[in-house]
Motif scaffolding. Structure first.
Motif, PDB file in Angstrom:
ATOM      1  N   UNK A 270      50.028  26.752  41.004  1.00 40.19           N
ATOM      2  CA  UNK A 270      49.331  27.672  40.401  1.00 40.19           C
ATOM      3  C   UNK A 270      49.927  29.133  40.932  1.00 40.19           C
ATOM      4  N   UNK A 271      50.318  30.027  40.067  1.00 44.61           N
ATOM      5  CA  UNK A 271      50.834  31.305  40.375  1.00 44.61           C
ATOM      6  C   UNK A 271      49.734  32.168  40.537  1.00 44.61           C
ATOM      7  N   UNK A 272      49.591  32.794  41.909  1.00 41.30           N
ATOM      8  CA  UNK A 272      48.615  33.868  42.075  1.00 41.30           C
ATOM      9  C   UNK A 272      49.361  35.295  42.631  1.00 41.30           C
ATOM     10  N   UNK A 273      48.847  36.210  41.899  1.00 47.98           N
ATOM     11  CA  UNK A 273      49.506  37.478  42.205  1.00 47.98           C
ATOM     12  C   UNK A 273      48.725  38.517  41.987  1.00 47.98           C
ATOM     13  N   UNK A 274      49.352  39.763  42.180  1.00 47.57           N
ATOM     14  CA  UNK A 274      48.560  41.074  42.003  1.00 47.57           C
ATOM     15  C   UNK A 274      49.582  42.194  41.423  1.00 47.57           C
ATOM     16  N   UNK A 275      49.304  42.987  40.411  1.00 46.45           N
ATOM     17  CA  UNK A 275      50.058  44.157  40.017  1.00 46.45           C
ATOM     18  C   UNK A 275      49.293  45.112  39.559  1.00 46.45           C
ATOM     19  N   UNK A 276      49.453  46.279  39.658  1.00 50.94           N
ATOM     20  CA  UNK A 276      48.800  47.559  39.390  1.00 50.94           C
ATOM     21  C   UNK A 276      48.203  47.416  38.067  1.00 50.94           C
ATOM     22  N   UNK A 277      46.960  47.286  37.375  1.00 46.14           N
ATOM     23  CA  UNK A 277      46.399  47.188  36.276  1.00 46.14           C
ATOM     24  C   UNK A 277      46.072  45.836  35.806  1.00 46.14           C
ATOM     25  N   UNK A 278      46.734  44.844  36.373  1.00 45.11           N
ATOM     26  CA  UNK A 278      46.526  43.619  35.915  1.00 45.11           C
ATOM     27  C   UNK A 278      45.184  43.023  36.092  1.00 45.11           C
ATOM     28  N   UNK A 279      44.321  42.475  35.119  1.00 46.60           N
ATOM     29  CA  UNK A 279      43.325  41.820  35.349  1.00 46.60           C
ATOM     30  C   UNK A 279      43.547  40.346  35.849  1.00 46.60           C
ATOM     31  N   UNK A 280      42.579  39.943  36.747  1.00 46.86           N
ATOM     32  CA  UNK A 280      42.979  38.575  37.665  1.00 46.86           C
ATOM     33  C   UNK A 280      42.349  37.534  36.487  1.00 46.86           C
ATOM     34  N   UNK A 281      43.062  36.502  36.432  1.00 44.47           N
ATOM     35  CA  UNK A 281      42.588  35.427  35.866  1.00 44.47           C
ATOM     36  C   UNK A 281      41.345  34.825  36.057  1.00 44.47           C
ATOM     37  N   UNK A 282      40.637  34.662  35.292  1.00 44.60           N
ATOM     38  CA  UNK A 282      39.392  33.990  35.431  1.00 44.60           C
ATOM     39  C   UNK A 282      39.313  32.553  35.714  1.00 44.60           C
TER      40      UNK A 282
END
Length: 620
Positions: free
Chosen positions: A240-252
């Motif tokens: 599974x890919x887990x990441x953060x970028x500005x403005x991106x909503x986390x995957x529920x």
């Protein structure tokens, strides 16, 4: 000279990509619903009536006080001050920051403005940025505070801040975050990453390490975490890919697509950081949401890649490619293209057995600064026999506005941001979960063959380089090509008899072939050359144990543990020798420590239980 970025970020959560077509003039005037008129650009747009709703929906989620953007859009004055800039970057397509070309895939959270939305902004600016009835303008949305997915079941933190220097180049910092040991296994359905100061964090990627390798990297760096773009052996958790970028909503996420999280393992959060002009403390939080049951739809991460990158100065369109044929039916959940500043274009697609072609992603104007993962609204299903293609092109000319070198310099493959890479990471799910191990092994061998070819070229280019021959031997060894591995290691040792890697790895091969005297001699040589290498002492101990030299094996295991007390394998193997000698309490102590270090390894727990049984259930 590199193009200066406009500090503006329009991030719509959802917008129409195109206006709807005009209703037919032949629509009957009956009881049917009246046709909805296609949206059009207002004749005289005002901020209050037309621009405020657009900006507050698509821009303010990032452009607010304390947000990731450098200035706020929370009032008419805020927006008016940047009106011309807004019109320019939206008209050119530079903003919103969304790289995939239209039509190349339907992705969750696509950040595109429609022609009408862009036209509205442009006309508003052309007509003087009219305010309108500000008393009737909508209120700006309150900034999102707290966790977007709700209160997590567990929050883990990076701990002591890393002090980002005031200036200099980009920094890739890897923070090691221990997972609590109890319980020994949990299932995670969603992860939310919150950087402490989004103004200096460009993006983040999360991995999991089961080996303890990242702890060693962290221990060698006096500051919190360690530098680099590689993850020291950590990987995507259960694909599974887990990441953060500005403005991106986390995957529920979902229970069916959860991943295993072992107590005692380590999370590795890699943050891409940019100096702000003053020293900044960097921390982050990770919120974990648990599932009550194991996953039923396991995933695999596949990394198409190429090391055949050779970009002479002035080259404008150099292509590198990779492809892989899936042996079973799969669904592609997401794609993550990755290159550095010289990347120009990527196209990824699947050629199906029936001759049809299915697009996965196309980016016509690559921008390293806005790389992201793209998750499909509906998974792309590929039947067995489909071939996934990756085609990257690079521009190392002075005309490339992203080129960090002026004048351009010769660039080849490498992990530094001033080197180049060509990757496409895919998150895939096999239709039949039982086929996952075979798919994993098939793709692993595909990747190893690519690395082997890369090392063969390195040997051809540098025939007197012992490292190149030793690395070639390692890939032959991983592919099970024993005689080729031996030949490569022997050549490395002819060039450098004290080459530690070649001595150790050839010693392992010799052990596998039952040639223990030769193995021990090679491993003793490596230990003499590099006496502080814990792994060398561990492998030497294993060889001595196989040779029946228990005293020598125990001494070498203890030497390995003196250098690396967190070596679960050394504790376990020492426990085996001690058990055979009847020293059960001491054996139990080392099995216990191995289980504590790697609770996900069932063998260590079985060994501990066996010795405790012999001791009559005593903890040892």
């Amino acid at each position: 000279m590199r193009r200066r970025r406009l500090a503006l970020c329009l991030l719509p959560w959802a917008c129409t990509s195109d206006p709807t077509p005009p209703a037919s003039k032949e629509a009957k005037a009956s009881n049917e619903p009246a046709p909805v008129a296609a949206p059009t650009v207002p004749e005289a747009p005002s901020f209050a009536e037309h621009v405020a709703p657009l900006v507050y929906e698509h821009c303010t989620p990032c452009h607010h006080e304390g947000g990731s953007a450098p200035f706020a859009f929370e009032s008419y004055d805020d927006v008016r001050d940047h009106a011309q800039q807004i019109a320019e970057v939206t008209r050119s397509g530079f903003m919103p920051p969304w790289l995939p070309a239209p039509g190349s895939g339907e992705f969750v959270g696509a950040r595109r403005l429609s022609e009408v939305q862009r036209g509205t902004l442009a006309r508003w600016v052309e007509q003087g940025a009219v305010a309108g009835e500000l008393a009737q303008a909508p209120k700006p949305p309150p900034p999102a505070t707290g966790w977007q997915l709700g209160e997590p079941d567990l929050v883990l933190r990076t701990g002591e801040p890393f002090m980002l220097p005031a200036d200099g180049g980009d920094v890739y910092r890897n923070f090691v975050i221990p997972v609590p040991r109890d319980p020994p296994l949990r299932f995670v359905k969603a992860v939310e990453i919150r950087p402490g100061d989004p103004k200096v964090v460009h993006h983040g990627v999360l991995r999991v390490d089961l080996t303890g390798g990242v702890r060693l990297e962290d221990a060698e760096d006096p500051a919190p975490g360690f530098d680099g773009m590689v993850f020291a052996g950590a990987g995507m958790p259960d694909g599974r890919f887990l990441g953060w970028t500005p403005g991106k909503r986390p995957d529920p996420g979902s229970d069916a697509r959860s991943f295993r999280l072992f107590g005692g393992s380590d999370l590795v959060l890699q943050l891409h950081l940019r100096p702000s002009g003053k020293v900044e403390p960097v921390t982050a939080e990770i919120g974990l949401h648990f599932s009550s049951r194991p996953p039923t739809m396991p995933a695999l991460s596949m990394e198409l890649s190429s090391g055949e990158i050779d970009l002479p100065p002035g080259a404008t369109d150099v292509h590198v490619r990779d492809q892989y044929t899936v042996p079973t039916n799969v669904a592609v959940r997401s794609v993550y293209p990755h290159a550095h500043y010289l990347g120009k274009r990527i196209e990824a697609w699947a050629a199906l057995p029936d001759g049809s072609k299915r697009s996965l992603v196309t980016i016509d104007d690559w921008d390293f600064d806005w790389q992201d993962e793209y998750r499909f609204v509906r998974p792309v299903r590929l039947p067995a026999g489909s071939t996934i293609h990756m085609d990257w092109s690079f521009d190392n000319s002075a005309h490339n506005p992203h080129n960090p070198s002026a004048p351009p310099r010769h660039v080849t493959y490498g992990s530094s941001s001033t080197d180049e890479m060509a990757e496409l990471i895919l998150e895939v799910e096999p239709d039949d979960p039982r086929s996952l191990p075979a798919l994993d092994e098939d793709f692993r061998r595909h990747w190893l063959r690519g690395q082997l070819a890369l090392q063969q070229r390195a040997v051809q280019q540098h025939p007197d380089d012992a490292d190149a021959h030793a690395n070639l031997g390692a890939f032959h060894q991983l592919l099970g090509q024993g005689q080729a591995a031996i030949a490569a290691y022997e050549q490395a040792l002819r060039l450098d008899p004290d080459h530690v890697q070649a001595n150790v790895e050839l010693g392992i091969v010799m052990m596998g072939e039952g040639k223990l005297p030769r193995a021990v001699a090679l491993l003793r040589r490596a230990a003499e050359v590099e006496p502080t290498n814990a792994r060398t002492h561990l492998v030497l101990a294993n060889a001595l144990r196989k040779q029946g030299d228990d005293d020598g094996a125990i001494a070498s295991y203890l030497e390995a543990l003196a250098l690396d007390e967190a070596s679960a394998e050394a504790h376990n193997n020492l426990g085996i020798v001690l058990e055979q000698r009847g020293e059960l309490p001491e054996a139990a102590r080392h099995f216990q420590r191995a289980s504590e270090l790697q609770p996900h390894q069932p063998l260590f727990g079985k060994n501990l239980a066996r010795v405790r049984s012999k001791l009559g259930g005593a903890p040892g």
